[in-house]
Design a protein around this motif. Sequence first.
Motif, PDB file in Angstrom:
ATOM      1  N   ILE A 206       0.846  -1.183   0.000  1.00 15.39           N
ATOM      2  CA  ILE A 206       0.000   0.000   0.000  1.00 15.39           C
ATOM      3  C   ILE A 206       0.884   1.236   0.000  1.00 15.39           C
ATOM      4  CG2 ILE A 206      -1.684   1.307   1.324  1.00 15.39           C
ATOM      5  CD1 ILE A 206      -2.546  -1.499   2.396  1.00 15.39           C
ATOM      6  N   LEU A 207       0.641   2.093  -0.951  1.00 13.97           N
ATOM      7  CA  LEU A 207       1.472   3.295  -1.099  1.00 13.97           C
ATOM      8  C   LEU A 207       0.586   4.512  -0.945  1.00 13.97           C
ATOM      9  CD1 LEU A 207       4.277   4.456  -2.117  1.00 13.97           C
ATOM     10  CD2 LEU A 207       3.239   4.464  -4.360  1.00 13.97           C
ATOM     11  N   TRP A 208       0.997   5.444  -0.130  1.00 18.95           N
ATOM     12  CA  TRP A 208       0.200   6.668  -0.031  1.00 18.95           C
ATOM     13  C   TRP A 208       1.099   7.872   0.163  1.00 18.95           C
ATOM     14  CZ3 TRP A 208       0.909   3.371   3.953  1.00 18.95           C
ATOM     15  CH2 TRP A 208       1.189   3.890   5.208  1.00 18.95           C
ATOM     16  N   LEU A 209       0.505   9.011  -0.055  1.00 20.08           N
ATOM     17  CA  LEU A 209       1.257  10.258  -0.053  1.00 20.08           C
ATOM     18  C   LEU A 209       0.674  11.182   1.006  1.00 20.08           C
ATOM     19  CD1 LEU A 209       3.263  12.210  -1.338  1.00 20.08           C
ATOM     20  CD2 LEU A 209       1.587  12.712  -3.074  1.00 20.08           C
ATOM     21  N   VAL A 210       1.543  11.695   1.854  1.00 24.74           N
ATOM     22  CA  VAL A 210       1.106  12.607   2.913  1.00 24.74           C
ATOM     23  C   VAL A 210       1.726  13.974   2.645  1.00 24.74           C
ATOM     24  CG1 VAL A 210       1.147  13.025   5.385  1.00 24.74           C
ATOM     25  CG2 VAL A 210       1.032  10.701   4.527  1.00 24.74           C
ATOM     26  N   PRO A 211       0.923  15.019   2.648  1.00 28.07           N
ATOM     27  CA  PRO A 211       1.505  16.337   2.376  1.00 28.07           C
ATOM     28  C   PRO A 211       2.338  16.830   3.546  1.00 28.07           C
ATOM     29  CG  PRO A 211      -0.809  16.542   2.915  1.00 28.07           C
ATOM     30  CD  PRO A 211      -0.529  15.086   2.834  1.00 28.07           C
ATOM     31  N   TYR A 212       3.210  17.766   3.245  1.00 27.48           N
ATOM     32  CA  TYR A 212       3.936  18.421   4.325  1.00 27.48           C
ATOM     33  C   TYR A 212       2.952  19.298   5.080  1.00 27.48           C
ATOM     34  CZ  TYR A 212       8.266  16.943   2.115  1.00 27.48           C
ATOM     35  OH  TYR A 212       9.273  16.198   1.605  1.00 27.48           O
ATOM     36  N   LYS A 213       3.267  19.567   6.325  1.00 26.84           N
ATOM     37  CA  LYS A 213       2.364  20.366   7.172  1.00 26.84           C
ATOM     38  C   LYS A 213       2.248  21.781   6.650  1.00 26.84           C
ATOM     39  CE  LYS A 213       0.738  18.096  10.674  1.00 26.84           C
ATOM     40  NZ  LYS A 213      -0.591  18.125  11.169  1.00 26.84           N
ATOM     41  N   PHE A 214       1.111  22.360   6.844  1.00 25.39           N
ATOM     42  CA  PHE A 214       0.831  23.778   6.565  1.00 25.39           C
ATOM     43  C   PHE A 214       1.193  24.179   5.153  1.00 25.39           C
ATOM     44  CE2 PHE A 214       2.422  23.625  11.035  1.00 25.39           C
ATOM     45  CZ  PHE A 214       1.178  23.486  11.578  1.00 25.39           C
ATOM     46  N   ASN A 215       0.949  23.333   4.221  1.00 24.03           N
ATOM     47  CA  ASN A 215       1.377  23.636   2.858  1.00 24.03           C
ATOM     48  C   ASN A 215       0.222  23.720   1.894  1.00 24.03           C
ATOM     49  OD1 ASN A 215       3.156  23.933   0.672  1.00 24.03           O
ATOM     50  ND2 ASN A 215       2.842  21.793   0.204  1.00 24.03           N
ATOM     51  N   GLN A 216      -0.941  23.202   2.293  1.00 24.66           N
ATOM     52  CA  GLN A 216      -2.000  23.053   1.291  1.00 24.66           C
ATOM     53  C   GLN A 216      -2.791  24.326   1.115  1.00 24.66           C
ATOM     54  OE1 GLN A 216      -2.063  20.557  -0.734  1.00 24.66           O
ATOM     55  NE2 GLN A 216      -0.242  20.008   0.400  1.00 24.66           N
ATOM     56  N   ARG A 217      -2.798  24.846  -0.109  1.00 23.27           N
ATOM     57  CA  ARG A 217      -3.692  25.957  -0.383  1.00 23.27           C
ATOM     58  C   ARG A 217      -4.912  25.364  -1.089  1.00 23.27           C
ATOM     59  NH1 ARG A 217       0.672  25.865  -3.365  1.00 23.27           N
ATOM     60  NH2 ARG A 217      -0.117  25.923  -5.482  1.00 23.27           N
ATOM     61  N   ILE A 218      -6.028  26.019  -0.856  1.00 24.80           N
ATOM     62  CA  ILE A 218      -7.259  25.542  -1.483  1.00 24.80           C
ATOM     63  C   ILE A 218      -7.452  26.313  -2.765  1.00 24.80           C
ATOM     64  CG2 ILE A 218      -9.735  25.540  -1.216  1.00 24.80           C
ATOM     65  CD1 ILE A 218      -9.341  24.577   1.552  1.00 24.80           C
ATOM     66  N   VAL A 219      -7.594  25.613  -3.847  1.00 19.86           N
ATOM     67  CA  VAL A 219      -7.710  26.270  -5.140  1.00 19.86           C
ATOM     68  C   VAL A 219      -9.135  26.162  -5.652  1.00 19.86           C
ATOM     69  CG1 VAL A 219      -5.345  26.141  -5.895  1.00 19.86           C
ATOM     70  CG2 VAL A 219      -6.795  24.159  -6.113  1.00 19.86           C
TER      71      VAL A 219
END
Lengths: 662, 458
Positions: A206-219
């Motif tokens: 199982i492979l998954w991707l976790v974003p870095y903290k405080f990085n996600q902007r909502i587009v």
Amino acid sequence: MPKIKKKGQAGAAKNYITRTQAVKKLQLSLPDFRKLCIWKGIYPREPRNKKKVSKSVTASTTFYYTKDIQYLLHEPLLQKFRDQKVLEKKISRALGRGDVSDAARFERHAARPEATGKPRYTLNHVIRERYPTFNDALRDLDDCLSMLFLFANLPSTSAVPAKMIARCERLCLEFQHYLIVSHSLRKSFLSIKGIYYQANIQGEDILWLVPYKFNQRIVGDVDFRIMGTFVEFYMTLLGFVNYRLYSSIGLKYPPKFDQLKDENGAELGAFSLEGVNMATQGETQAVANGEEQQVDPKVQAEVDKIIKQLKEDESKSDETAEEDAEADDEEKPTDSIDKFEPVAPGGDVLPQPAYSGTDPSQLFANFTFYLSRETPRQPLEFILRAFGCKRIGWDSVLGEGAFTNDESDPSITHHVIDRPVVQAATSEEGDGEDNQTAQKVGPNQRYPGRIYVQPQWVWDCVNDEELKSPELYAPGAALPPHLSPFVKAAPGQYDPTLPLEAQQTEAEAIEADLEDAKEGAEEGSDIENDMDVDEAEDDEEEEEEDDAEADAEEDEEGDVEEDEEESKTLQRQLELEAELQGKKVQNKKVDPKTKSKLEHRKALEKKAKEEAEDLERAKGMLSKKKRKLFEQMQYTNNKKSAQDEKLRAKRRKLEKEKAQKA
Amino acid sequence: MPVLKPLSGDGQAPKQFKQPSRKGKKAWRKNVDVTEVEQGLDELNAQIIKGGVIAEKKSEELFAIDVKPDTEITKKLPKQFKKPLKADEILAQRSAVPAVSLKKRPASETSGKVTDGVLPSKRLRATYVTHKELTRLKRVADGHHTTTVEVVDATFDAWADPEEDKKKQMEESLYNFLPKVDKAKAPKTLAQQPISLAATGKQLPAVPKPKGDKSYNPAFTDYSERYQSELRKAEEAERKRLEELEKERLKAEAAAKSRAEAEAAEKRAELSEWEDDSAWEGAESDADGLSSKKKRPERKTQAQRNKIKRRKAEEQRLKHEAAIKKKEAEVARVKHIAKELELAEKERQLALQKAEKAANNNPGDDTASLEEEDDDDVELRRRQLGKFKLPEKDLELVLPDELQDSLRLLKPEGNLLKDRYRNLLLRGKVEARRHNPYKKQAKKQITEKWTFKDFTLQ
């Protein structure tokens, strides 16, 4: 005469249905239809000929299978959607009349299942339908985990309610706890997008991707209604998967969750896992930081009991599995490797195979880590725990739940740090070993008896399943490249991490050996002739030799069969070479080893030539188009392998130089 | 007296005599003619304003007996009597009724009540709905309800042994002699994989395995390779864009040229038309000499004139149509040429792509290379799913000057949210949608109200 068929009674016209038709058939609104399709796994389809479905369709019409839509009519969720639609109508009618209080009452009552007796719906039944077996669910976990980890790290907006985010976070942390306890995390990779993790659960990768903290902007161009629908479904799925996984290792689900700790940023530490059959007696904190220091003998006994039980269960399940395998003649993938058992009683004790010398899941078991405040705590904590680390301390800035917040704790063995080395401080103070007694340690000053590493060390250790040399990862050192653990090197490709012997081809090795032998011989002769040998001259000679060899090879390509003649020409070549350089003919000095090698090379070449011929013949069978394609491929492959060879040759040379110096 | 009156209607209540039907009891009572009463009341009001009701006044107030002439008047009045302006007359009118005072008075004075000094408590409305709540309700009514799915902790194993379930059912059926309800069977089509948007048609992984070049601290060879390939891609895109521009320009030029030609042709046609017309009038110059001897043509009748007129109009129409047809043909030719150009370009591109693909692929491990393919390398199929195109992928590349070997200094690239969404579309789970913020707004039409002009001065 065959029966005349009516148009639109069979074939594509009957099998497919447009989206508008489907929506009308189900009496739903379009958003509700979309939701239902996502949850039930009904995807848009494409008929072979759109015009055969209906004449009025355009290029952008979406189709579904009629049977799928027909099946949706039996869906219990449909009634819920219709109820909702009725409610909407009631509310809008009341609002239109100006009876706002009536509208509010309708809404209130619908949202209060305990008052109306109509329960709100869950997606529980859909899970089993979509994933008939647990392994099906595991196979689809990639998307599920990536989505939930992503939403757990989003800021809350009107489109993404805070409740949903909190729920995602909780489910993710529960899943991480399972991975920690079961040691099923295998690999991790720091990419520019986020952190990839790979786990192996019941034989499924199982492979998954976790974003870095405080990085996600909502587009704006992402449809949150659709994403939200997926997340709702995946939340239910991960809940059930967690339940199954927890119960498979004898833990109670859901684990105890401490709200206060979570508010203080404890994350993983906010949960305490309990065994299933001792819920009444007491509880074990499987992930309590620094558990070993305050072991209660009672609790220890309980733990032992549980472990014993678990082992028995496992063995039982193994037996049953074996029986199953015998019965069905099929193998189930298991994590365990074969055991060698003596055939007769009282036989020799056989050495048992193991994954490696050390268990990779206990890689960090004996260490105490301290995370400096600039390092990413969440991934480091998770990875370290998943690979056996029990005691992790960090700066109090990074949240609660640390083994220690005291940087100077003497039990700390590894210190993860990601700060640049300050130049001024070192020149001023010298090494930090002088002020051991000092309370605060200034910049660049180190506690003795502790290994300082950059965060990448942890990832590289995990991926290579061995402890890397920490000197390479010391603070301020230029880090070695962080390679992707998911890329398997193609055969024959140059890999800087492997030794030469492991990757060079046979032909290359022989060539290199021959060269060595020749050089040695030449050197000997040179020493006889002349004592001072310039390296430059040597290089020149080598080049000339290369040329000569290339010539020889070209010659060889011409005549295949006459080996003897070949050897003669070779010898002549050598003689000519020697003449050119003004040396004695050395053919007599060729020792039997070199000779065998020469022969071996010849055999190899012959083999290669035969293979090439075979290929040529096979190529003749191909169509012209395919042949062209194949030739192109061959060309690029040859180019690539030539490049790899060059790189290897360079390395060989460097290594040789190094050896000579040493 | 000037009165404002509406333009339409007489501004009066409907009258009984105008009501055509008297069916039913209510109809009899409706619209009773009250004009007389109203007139009387109006008159009364006017009288009061002018100084009191005439009927109530004594005759002395109303009449006076004049016995001798007033000599002063002749002195007062100028030689030439000047009538005052009507406007002045109107403005000079004063009502005998005093105006209502606008002064504010205390409440006690107006109501005439004495309160107990305690303020009356405001009654709380139990059914009051705040504005915020109201807007939310409106949204709900529009179908924007918040999630209704209840996500609760899992309390059972969804994948418990199906055999057990069956046993249970069997046991139940022993005691249950009602006919069992057949559950709807899922069709086979439900299990089919969604349509992948990859050109190969193969299912794409949900999370593609990252290659070394995506590392935060990549090996030099990996990074430079990736960088070069991205560079090439960008260059290709730019070239394509410029070509497109050029093509557009050429097209516009050709269209303009053909338009000009068509116009010129039309002009010419018009000219020749005038020449032709003369023949119909029967005024040919070369026949003049002969015709002088001849009998003058009869005067044309109206019918003949009409016929000629019709014929002319028909001719004109045909000419016009021919011109339009010609024009269209020319435009179509331009389109055709453009299409041909486009086709050739497409073929070239296809060939290029194929060559590139072949160069990238290894011959041996075809499946392996496909598995390792990243999202951005996937060649898309030509036919899209649904109305909208698949959104472009963000360029996930750290520029060389931003490349850091420290995790702390890493600037993450790409947007995972977009990435996940795109992946869903790519795997054909849903069709692409686009947010359209102005879709539901009603079209407004601005009109002028005419009521401010809707009166006459009497």
